[in-house]
Design a protein around this motif. Structure first.
Motif, PDB file in Angstrom:
ATOM      1  N   SER A   1       1.061  -1.400  -0.007  1.00 34.54           N
ATOM      2  CA  SER A   1       0.390  -0.207  -0.407  1.00 34.54           C
ATOM      3  C   SER A   1       0.800   1.106   0.081  1.00 34.54           C
ATOM      4  N   PRO A   2       0.119   2.424  -0.987  1.00 28.33           N
ATOM      5  CA  PRO A   2       1.540   3.782  -0.328  1.00 28.33           C
ATOM      6  C   PRO A   2       1.593   4.135   1.022  1.00 28.33           C
ATOM      7  N   ARG A   3       0.795   4.111   1.367  1.00 31.30           N
ATOM      8  CA  ARG A   3       0.011   4.263   2.950  1.00 31.30           C
ATOM      9  C   ARG A   3       0.922   3.483   3.949  1.00 31.30           C
ATOM     10  N   PRO A   4       2.222   4.252   4.943  1.00 33.13           N
ATOM     11  CA  PRO A   4       3.066   3.205   5.590  1.00 33.13           C
ATOM     12  C   PRO A   4       2.594   2.442   6.757  1.00 33.13           C
ATOM     13  N   LEU A   5       2.127   2.219   7.730  1.00 29.44           N
ATOM     14  CA  LEU A   5       2.170   1.219   8.757  1.00 29.44           C
ATOM     15  C   LEU A   5       3.159   1.565   9.571  1.00 29.44           C
ATOM     16  N   THR A   6       3.486   2.893  10.516  1.00 33.04           N
ATOM     17  CA  THR A   6       4.128   3.133  11.468  1.00 33.04           C
ATOM     18  C   THR A   6       4.128   2.423  12.789  1.00 33.04           C
TER      19      THR A   6
ATOM     20  N   ARG B   1       1.224   4.123  15.188  1.00 34.26           N
ATOM     21  CA  ARG B   1       0.065   4.167  14.606  1.00 34.26           C
ATOM     22  C   ARG B   1      -0.840   3.066  14.893  1.00 34.26           C
TER      23      ARG B   1
ATOM     24  N   ASP C   1      -9.698  -3.860  11.890  1.00 33.84           N
ATOM     25  CA  ASP C   1     -10.980  -2.379  11.563  1.00 33.84           C
ATOM     26  C   ASP C   1     -12.242  -3.831  11.755  1.00 33.84           C
TER      27      ASP C   1
ATOM     28  N   ARG D   1      -8.635  -6.145   7.191  1.00 33.80           N
ATOM     29  CA  ARG D   1      -8.177  -4.886   7.459  1.00 33.80           C
ATOM     30  C   ARG D   1      -8.341  -4.669   8.660  1.00 33.80           C
TER      31      ARG D   1
ATOM     32  N   ASP E   1      -6.601  -0.203   9.978  1.00 36.68           N
ATOM     33  CA  ASP E   1      -6.069   0.930   9.227  1.00 36.68           C
ATOM     34  C   ASP E   1      -5.975   1.073   7.855  1.00 36.68           C
ATOM     35  N   GLY E   2      -6.664   0.294   7.119  1.00 33.06           N
ATOM     36  CA  GLY E   2      -7.045   0.458   6.176  1.00 33.06           C
ATOM     37  C   GLY E   2      -5.770  -0.231   5.419  1.00 33.06           C
ATOM     38  N   HIS E   3      -5.316  -0.862   5.893  1.00 34.56           N
ATOM     39  CA  HIS E   3      -3.936  -2.006   5.332  1.00 34.56           C
ATOM     40  C   HIS E   3      -4.860  -3.315   4.479  1.00 34.56           C
TER      41      HIS E   3
END
Length: 431
Positions: free
Chosen positions: A12-17, A20, A129, A362, A364-366
């Motif tokens: 995913s283009p969004r990182p998972l930190t 978070r 989620d 999912r 956090d949207g991943h």
């Protein structure tokens, strides 16, 4: 006795930190109040109590590893074999950041006293989620402390058994109590019979030097095969495992066609419980898994017969009763009995088959990709295979002592080949 799951996500283009992950899990722990509790002994009995210095940062960390790095498996093996701190809640969560070719992953690890296969699915549903809600809320946990209460008292059944075995007085026993006692005896006899089957296949001595291997099997064609042949999930999985081990043993020494390996298969406990209650209420079946050279359909027929006989004899009820009786003992004798049981080698292999929900999860949207369930390895049971059909993907893990099974990658590849054999025998391909 750690159990765990290596949970991978799609790129995913969004990182998972790390921040978070801690934020989300911390916000959802109200659904899992036992995740804030530790075990203390009160009046010679273990109890769950709130940890007054609970710190989520101590339970969730990050591993600076590349998902494509071969060192990932070594890291998972080391962490999976590390004992959890008994002075704190018995779980941890490790974030593995995304790499250039793979999405992020989470490695969940917990003591077996905290979760079993059924309750670990509840953990995933609670931490991921919320599904089917647009307001971001989740349903309330239903985790009563006494959800796993026995249907039948331990003392009552022991009394029934004594009355059944005592000469000269069987006629005075209530018919229902007599049937209950005989059912337990049938289950124990079946377990003892299979515990004597053959020589140990995975020998080892000294400390366990643990290794881990992961693979994926084709879930869609196997699901169709299950439906077409009306198979239990464990019948399907054990047939594949038996075919893989036949290749492994046959590659080194000739194996007789009737060769078997004593295999413990965890199943849901026999007592009533809430589906969302935590704790270890797993029981087991003990079967003699065929590992000799034979056609795959012949292996499937033997596995189905073994599972059918184990279930019909009531093995799972007898095992659940024995485990609950052990828990009723005071701490010191219970510990001595557990140590004595752990030192006795009555099983050579553990295979856990977890037929989870096909619903995609999912975090956090991943989007969830594959979950690989990881089982405990002990000084007497040095090979454990976990198979989970979760979110529509079928993940396989092997945790093993390197001395007992150095060929983990060979066995994982052999499971893929055995799957192909099974599908081809019924006109299906893995594509």
């Amino acid at each position: 006795m750690n159990v765990g799951g290596f949970i991978t996500f799609e790129p995913s283009p969004r990182p998972l930190t790390l921040e978070r992950v801690r934020e989300l899990v911390g916000a959802r722990l109200d659904l899992l109040p036992r995740f804030r509790q530790r075990i203390v002994v009160v009046d010679d009995a273990p109890q769950w109590v709130d940890h007054d210095r609970f710190d989520i940062d101590a339970h969730i960390d990050e591993a600076p590893l590349d998902r494509s790095d071969r060192g990932l498996h070594r890291f998972l093996a080391t962490l999976h074999a590390t004992e959890l701190d008994a002075h704190r809640p018995l779980w941890s969560l490790t974030l593995v950041p995304a790499s250039a070719t793979a999405g992020p992953a989470l490695f969940f690890r917990a003591s077996h006293v905290l979760v079993d296969g059924l309750s670990s699915m509840h953990v995933m549903r609670s931490l991921f989620d919320p599904i089917g809600r647009t307001d971001g809320t989740t349903t309330r946990s239903t985790e009563p402390d006494d959800a796993e209460a026995d249907e039948v008292g331990v003392a009552d059944v022991l009394s029934d058994l004594w009355s059944t075995l005592r000469p000269g007085r069987p006629a005075t026993l209530d018919p229902d109590a007599y049937d209950r006692a005989i059912t337990l005896l049938d289950g124990w006899v079946s377990i003892l019979d299979r515990s004597q089957h053959g020589m140990p296949r995975f020998a080892g001595s000294g400390p366990v030097r643990q290794r881990v291997g992961l693979a994926e099997l084709p879930s869609a064609p196997l699901r169709r095969l299950r439906r077409d042949l009306d198979l239990r999930f464990d019948e399907l999985c054990l047939t594949i495992v038996g075919g893989a081990l036949a290749r492994r043993f046959g590659a080194t020494d000739p194996v007789e066609p009737e060769a078997r390996i004593r295999t413990l298969v965890p199943v849901a406990g026999a007592a009533r419980r809430s589906r969302s209650s935590l704790g270890n209420r797993a029981s087991f079946l003990l079967i003699a898994l065929p590992i000799g050279p034979m056609p795959i359909d012949r292996r499937l027929a033997i596995v189905r017969e073994e599972i059918g006989e184990a279930v019909a004899s009531g093995q799972h009820r007898a095992a659940a009763f024995g485990l609950r009786a052990l828990e009723r003992l005071p701490v010191d004798p219970s510990g001595r009995q557990a140590d004595a049981m752990a030192d006795r080698r009555f099983v050579d292999l553990v295979v856990s088959c977890i037929p989870g929900s096909r619903r995609r999860l999912r975090f956090d949207g991943h989007d969830h990709d594959v979950t690989f369930p990881l089982l405990p390895v002990t000084r007497t049971v040095r090979v454990a295979i976990g198979i989970g059909d979760i979110g529509g993907r079928l993940g396989v893990s092997i945790a093993a002592d390197d001395r007992a099974l150095p060929e983990i990658d060979f066995v994982l590849d052999a499971m893929t080949r055995a799957t192909g054999d099974l599908l081809a025998a019924h006109g299906t391909t893995a594509s």
